[in-house]
Design an enzyme around this catalytic site. Structure first.
Site, PDB file in Angstrom:
ATOM      1  N   LYS A 174      52.943   3.685  16.423  1.00  0.00           N
ATOM      2  CA  LYS A 174      52.742   3.905  14.997  1.00  0.00           C
ATOM      3  C   LYS A 174      53.556   2.853  14.250  1.00  0.00           C
ATOM      4  CE  LYS A 174      54.887   5.923  11.773  1.00  0.00           C
ATOM      5  NZ  LYS A 174      54.615   4.973  10.646  1.00  0.00           N
ATOM      6  N   GLY A 205      49.827   5.608  10.317  1.00  0.00           N
ATOM      7  CA  GLY A 205      50.209   6.832   9.642  1.00  0.00           C
ATOM      8  C   GLY A 205      51.586   6.695   9.034  1.00  0.00           C
ATOM      9  N   ASP A 206      51.997   7.706   8.294  1.00  0.00           N
ATOM     10  CA  ASP A 206      53.333   7.687   7.715  1.00  0.00           C
ATOM     11  C   ASP A 206      54.267   8.539   8.568  1.00  0.00           C
ATOM     12  OD1 ASP A 206      52.614  10.297   7.065  1.00  0.00           O
ATOM     13  OD2 ASP A 206      52.352   9.876   4.919  1.00  0.00           O
ATOM     14  N   GLY A 207      55.548   8.546   8.184  1.00  0.00           N
ATOM     15  CA  GLY A 207      56.527   9.262   8.987  1.00  0.00           C
ATOM     16  C   GLY A 207      56.309  10.758   9.000  1.00  0.00           C
ATOM     17  N   GLY A 209      53.553  12.303   8.646  1.00  0.00           N
ATOM     18  CA  GLY A 209      52.321  12.636   9.342  1.00  0.00           C
ATOM     19  C   GLY A 209      52.382  12.264  10.815  1.00  0.00           C
ATOM     20  N   VAL A 210      51.838  11.109  11.159  1.00  0.00           N
ATOM     21  CA  VAL A 210      51.752  10.690  12.561  1.00  0.00           C
ATOM     22  C   VAL A 210      53.133  10.579  13.203  1.00  0.00           C
ATOM     23  CG1 VAL A 210      51.004   8.841  14.113  1.00  0.00           C
ATOM     24  CG2 VAL A 210      49.533   9.547  12.224  1.00  0.00           C
ATOM     25  N   GLY A 211      54.129  10.131  12.446  1.00  0.00           N
ATOM     26  CA  GLY A 211      55.468  10.019  13.010  1.00  0.00           C
ATOM     27  C   GLY A 211      55.995  11.357  13.502  1.00  0.00           C
ATOM     28  N   GLU A 249      67.239   2.809  17.072  1.00  0.00           N
ATOM     29  CA  GLU A 249      67.880   1.599  16.554  1.00  0.00           C
ATOM     30  C   GLU A 249      67.831   1.735  15.048  1.00  0.00           C
ATOM     31  OE1 GLU A 249      68.940  -1.394  14.768  1.00  0.00           O
ATOM     32  OE2 GLU A 249      66.913  -2.135  15.195  1.00  0.00           O
ATOM     33  N   CYS A 282      68.659  -5.160   9.525  1.00  0.00           N
ATOM     34  CA  CYS A 282      69.686  -4.150   9.798  1.00  0.00           C
ATOM     35  C   CYS A 282      70.988  -4.781  10.269  1.00  0.00           C
ATOM     36  CB  CYS A 282      69.183  -3.144  10.830  1.00  0.00           C
ATOM     37  SG  CYS A 282      68.570  -3.891  12.352  1.00  0.00           S
ATOM     38  N   GLU A 382      73.638   0.925   3.217  1.00  0.00           N
ATOM     39  CA  GLU A 382      72.786  -0.203   3.576  1.00  0.00           C
ATOM     40  C   GLU A 382      71.840  -0.476   2.410  1.00  0.00           C
ATOM     41  OE1 GLU A 382      70.514  -1.603   7.583  1.00  0.00           O
ATOM     42  OE2 GLU A 382      69.997   0.383   6.831  1.00  0.00           O
TER      43      GLU A 382
END
Length: 479
Positions: A174, A205-207, A209-211, A249, A282, A382
């Protein structure tokens, strides 16, 4: 506008189970450049089922077969380099020169290095002379859900997908819904290379949903995620009920310790590194810790670098920085710049608003704060934009204390010409990576952090082993 609504499932491009369109926005223009579909539970289930069905046969393939397919994938990746660079530049705003070099190049390097690692890796070995008949087997963990971010698309896709392929795992990828085009192009390369159906699958998908569907799925054995610490926590909680492996990560707030005996280019190098990719890395050195005797000169040098850093469209050739990825990201950065001002940091370059002449697009002014202390929000959170915080220190011990006083521990940096001091400081820094005097990580070096920066390592044999289970067998016969 590109129409990219299909998913890659079980070796075919297939329509989503139900329509759920999302526009992909070009951050340089704020205009839609493509439309994708967000997947549903039905799509996720289909992709996971395909990966599960393919696992038994793929996990039993020999090293030679996997190597041959990865070599074909590497050839595809190199042959379509221009397309990949254009996709990355379009979707997330990397200037085309950066997209053609570092952004595309990280994927090529990871492919090359994992091929080398796989060629050399021993999946089976005896425990030792003290335990005759004990054999250690490294076996693929199973079906993997791979969730990747938008800031270095091919860096993260290849670190996960290629390692999982080399290990003998099957997977569902994803990619970020903000920047999915490069991953979809990569799926075309997987298909052209001839990997068996079901080994690699892609569902957009978004987090939420599919995430979430992947991280909680009973038929997914492992989640490998790169992104924010907040999302990593949510994924870990959702995955806990199925006790699957979760490799994370996450974020960073890199300290760049500049001692008075640093080389002449150390400050300039550090500021440029902070601003690279519009600050959307990051591992960016966003806290510059400067020894007091060098402090005023360092601030002036940082001001000069910021003033000379051009901001422009991603599509234009040059060494400028491009936009940040989205309106939400732009608004977050603006809010943190305002917080820096409100909390008393001294704004010496850049600041609020867009650069002159760049009213359209999510462009941020290269910004430098001086006289920052480590309790300020801009020193702890961050920002993920071209914003540098400069902090003075007096002693080596104080520099180490400030650097380690962070919830993160991804990458720290040390600038000194005293080798013994450099090594001494590096040992005391609580981070997964320490880069000294501008030397970059070597190919296949382990990438990952301490504390809230995550718990996995990507790249090299460590990245391969993230996707392997360890089994011991007694009574092993060599006959």
């Amino acid at each position: 506008m590109l129409e990219k609504r299909e998913f890659y499932i079980n070796g075919h491009w297939v329509a989503p189970a139900k329509a759920h369109d999302l526009q992909v926005i070009n951050p340089s223009t704020e205009a839609a450049c493509a439309v994708i579909s967000l997947g549903s539970q039905t799509d996720t289930d289909a992709a996971v089922a395909a990966a599960r069905a393919a696992f038994d046969s793929w996990s039993e393939t020999g090293k030679a077969e996997r190597l041959a397919l990865l070599e074909k994938l590497y050839a595809q990746y190199k042959a379509r380099s221009a397309e990949m660079a254009e996709a990355i530049s379009l979707e997330m705003g990397a200037p085309i020169a950066l997209a053609q070099t570092a952004q595309w190049g990280t994927g090529a390097n990871h492919l090359k290095n994992f091929i080398r690692v796989l060629r050399e890796y021993e999946f089976e070995a005896p425990l030792g002379e003290h335990a005759p008949g004990n054999q250690i087997l490294h076996e693929p963990i199973g079906v993997c859900g791979l969730i990747t971010p938008w800031n270095w698309p091919m860096n993260q896709v290849t670190l996960k997908v290629v390692a999982a392929l080399a290990a003998g795992c099957t997977m569902v990828l994803k990619p970020s819904e903000i920047a999915p085009l490069s991953a979809m192009l990569f799926a075309e390369m997987i298909d052209a290379a001839g990997f068996p159906a079901g080994v690699f699958n892609l569902v957009n998908g978004d987090g939420a949903g599919v995430g979430s569907q992947l991280s909680g799925h009973t038929d997914v054995d492992m989640i490998s995620f790169t992104g924010s610490t907040r999302a990593g926590v949510a994924i870990s909680k959702n995955a806990a009920d199925t006790v699957k492996r979760v490799s994370l990560e996450l974020g960073g707030k890199g300290a760049n310790i500049v001692f008075a005996d640093a080389d002449d280019k150390a400050v300039v190098r550090g500021v440029r590194h902070c601003f690279m990719n519009s600050g959307q890395s990051c591992n960016a050195p966003t806290r510059m810790l400067v020894e007091r005797s060098l402090y005023d000169a360092a601030v002036e040098a940082a001001i000069e670098v910021a003033s000379n850093t051009e901001v422009n469209l991603a599509s234009i050739e040059g060494k400028h920085i491009g936009p940040v990825v989205s309106e939400a990201q732009f608004d977050k950065i603006q809010g943190l710049i305002q917080q820096g001002i409100d909390e008393g940091a001294r704004l010496v370059a850049g600041g609020l608003g867009k650069p002159e002449g760049m009213e359209q697009g999510y462009f941020v002014r290269p910004t430098v704060f001086a006289d920052v202390h480590n309790e300020m929000t801009i020193a702890r959170e961050e920002i993920f934009g071209p914003v540098l915080a400069i902090i003075p220190f007096d002693t080596e011990e104080e520099a180490i204390r400030i650097a380690n006083d962070s919830p993160y521990g991804l990458t720290h940096y040390v600038q000194t010409q005293d080798g013994k001091k450099a090594n001494r400081v590096a040992r005391k820094l609580r981070a997964g990576m320490v880069q000294m005097n501008g030397e970059m990580l070597g190919g296949g070096a382990p990438f990952g952090g301490y504390k809230q920066s995550g718990n996995g390592r990507e790249g090299g044999p460590w990245g391969l082993e993230d996707f392997l289970e360890v089994k011991v067998v007694t009574g092993w016969s060599e006959s």
